[in-house]
Enzyme design. Structure first.
Site: not given
Ligand SMILES: [Zn+2]
Length: 207
Positions: A64, A83, A85, A104, A146, A199
């Site tokens: 990838e 990335h 799965h 939120y 994916h 925050y």
């Protein structure tokens, strides 16, 4: 890189050897190698890639590498890409459902929702194109049938966001088991986005 890659395993983000991780460096980016067990990784296994797609090192890069390259090339504020799965993000992605404004905390991924990119075969230019588009104005997205992608300014940030997005996916999935979750409106999500800008920032210590 290796510490964060291993945390992907212990946190449950990774399923098998399916995840990958990149970090921007001065003349390109570092990327995890393809098909290797993260527990066995040593620094020499990490691949140095250039933006032209060439690579250095003894290992072949993750299949990838294209979306890592394209995201880092188009998003100068991003220093790391993760990335995975992961179970719940991938479950929703298989239904081709993004994560809407049901909570939120969805705003931690940059906006009022987390999109699901259309399907394309893994490792392709087409998948990379879909991912870049789904990440427009966002720091995370799902990839249809994916998995998921998270972006951060560094490895600690990208790991934290990936865990948050997976948690949100798990909550949304659970809520869907009972009924149709009530969504927060655009005005409220906008208010939360504004609030998050300050925050967690501690005031300067006095004295
Ligand atoms: Zn994948």
């Amino acid at each position: 890189m290796i510490t964060t890659a291993r945390r992907m395993n212990t946190s449950g983000l990774n399923q098998g050897t399916s995840g990958n991780l990149s970090q921007r460096v001065e003349d390109g980016f570092l990327l995890t190698p393809t098909g290797m067990d993260y527990d066995a990784l040593v620094p020499e296994d990490i691949v140095l890639m250039r933006f032209d797609g060439s690579h250095e090192g003894r290992r072949a890069p993750s299949s990838e590498w294209r979306f890592h390259r394209d995201i880092l090339a188009r998003r100068p504020e991003v220093g790391a890409v993760l990335h995975a799965h992961s179970m719940f993000c991938t479950t929703l992605a298989c239904l081709r459902r993004g994560i809407p404004s049901f909570h939120y905390m969805v705003t931690t991924a940059g906006g009022a929702d987390i999109r699901c990119a259309p399907y394309a075969t893994f490792g392709t230019e087409e998948l990379s194109h879909h991912a870049v588009e789904a990440l427009e104005g966002r720091k995370a997205c799902l990839l249809a049938n994916h998995g998921m992608l998270a972006l951060g300014k560094d490895l600690a940030g990208v790991f934290k966001l990936a865990v948050e997005v997976e948690t949100l996916a798990a909550m949304y999935w659970r809520a869907l088991q009972v009924g149709e979750p009530v969504l927060l409106d655009a005005e409220e999500m906008g208010r939360v986005i504004e609030k998050f800008k300050t925050y967690g920032q501690q005031p300067a210590l006095k004295g």
